[in-house]
Design a protein around this motif. Sequence first.
Motif, PDB file in Angstrom:
ATOM      1  N   UNK A   6       4.620 -24.520 -11.426  1.00  0.00           N
ATOM      2  CA  UNK A   6       4.016 -25.138 -10.241  1.00  0.00           C
ATOM      3  C   UNK A   6       4.225 -24.259  -9.011  1.00  0.00           C
ATOM      4  N   UNK A   7       5.431 -23.729  -8.859  1.00  0.00           N
ATOM      5  CA  UNK A   7       5.721 -22.853  -7.727  1.00  0.00           C
ATOM      6  C   UNK A   7       4.878 -21.595  -7.752  1.00  0.00           C
ATOM      7  N   UNK A   8       4.706 -21.031  -8.923  1.00  0.00           N
ATOM      8  CA  UNK A   8       3.887 -19.826  -9.051  1.00  0.00           C
ATOM      9  C   UNK A   8       2.428 -20.121  -8.720  1.00  0.00           C
ATOM     10  N   UNK A   9       1.921 -21.234  -9.231  1.00  0.00           N
ATOM     11  CA  UNK A   9       0.536 -21.606  -8.931  1.00  0.00           C
ATOM     12  C   UNK A   9       0.332 -21.849  -7.445  1.00  0.00           C
ATOM     13  N   UNK A  10       1.276 -22.529  -6.845  1.00  0.00           N
ATOM     14  CA  UNK A  10       1.172 -22.801  -5.411  1.00  0.00           C
ATOM     15  C   UNK A  10       1.137 -21.492  -4.626  1.00  0.00           C
ATOM     16  N   UNK A  11       1.999 -20.551  -4.990  1.00  0.00           N
ATOM     17  CA  UNK A  11       2.034 -19.260  -4.304  1.00  0.00           C
ATOM     18  C   UNK A  11       0.739 -18.480  -4.500  1.00  0.00           C
TER      19      UNK A  11
END
Length: 112
Positions: A6-11
């Motif tokens: 999720x963090x990677x996608x958000x970034x």
Amino acid sequence: RLYNLQGQLKSLLSFPYEKVSEEAYAVYDRACLDVLVHTGLVDYLAEAASRQNGVHVDELQKALDMDGRKLTIVLRYLSTNGWVRETEESVFALNRPGFELLPGKNGRKRVL
């Protein structure tokens, strides 16, 4: 692993300036959450006679013995992040994420 994804996608999906702004204001997010929880403000808002309509800052000021101007600034900042909402001028109510900060909830444990 899901959290990491999720963090990677958000970034990947957010604008770089958004990421910078989010990080720059993180200290204010934490400070305002601390005020919300440690002063009993979240508990008072949750126990309000009308959770839907909210509580006026004057009432909060008296009940919690806090400066109303400063309280308004904190609550308006929290409203920009979805923790509370301003239902009328200087009247605040908890939003759904705010209820996660009540006693016994995992969100409150995380903040404390």
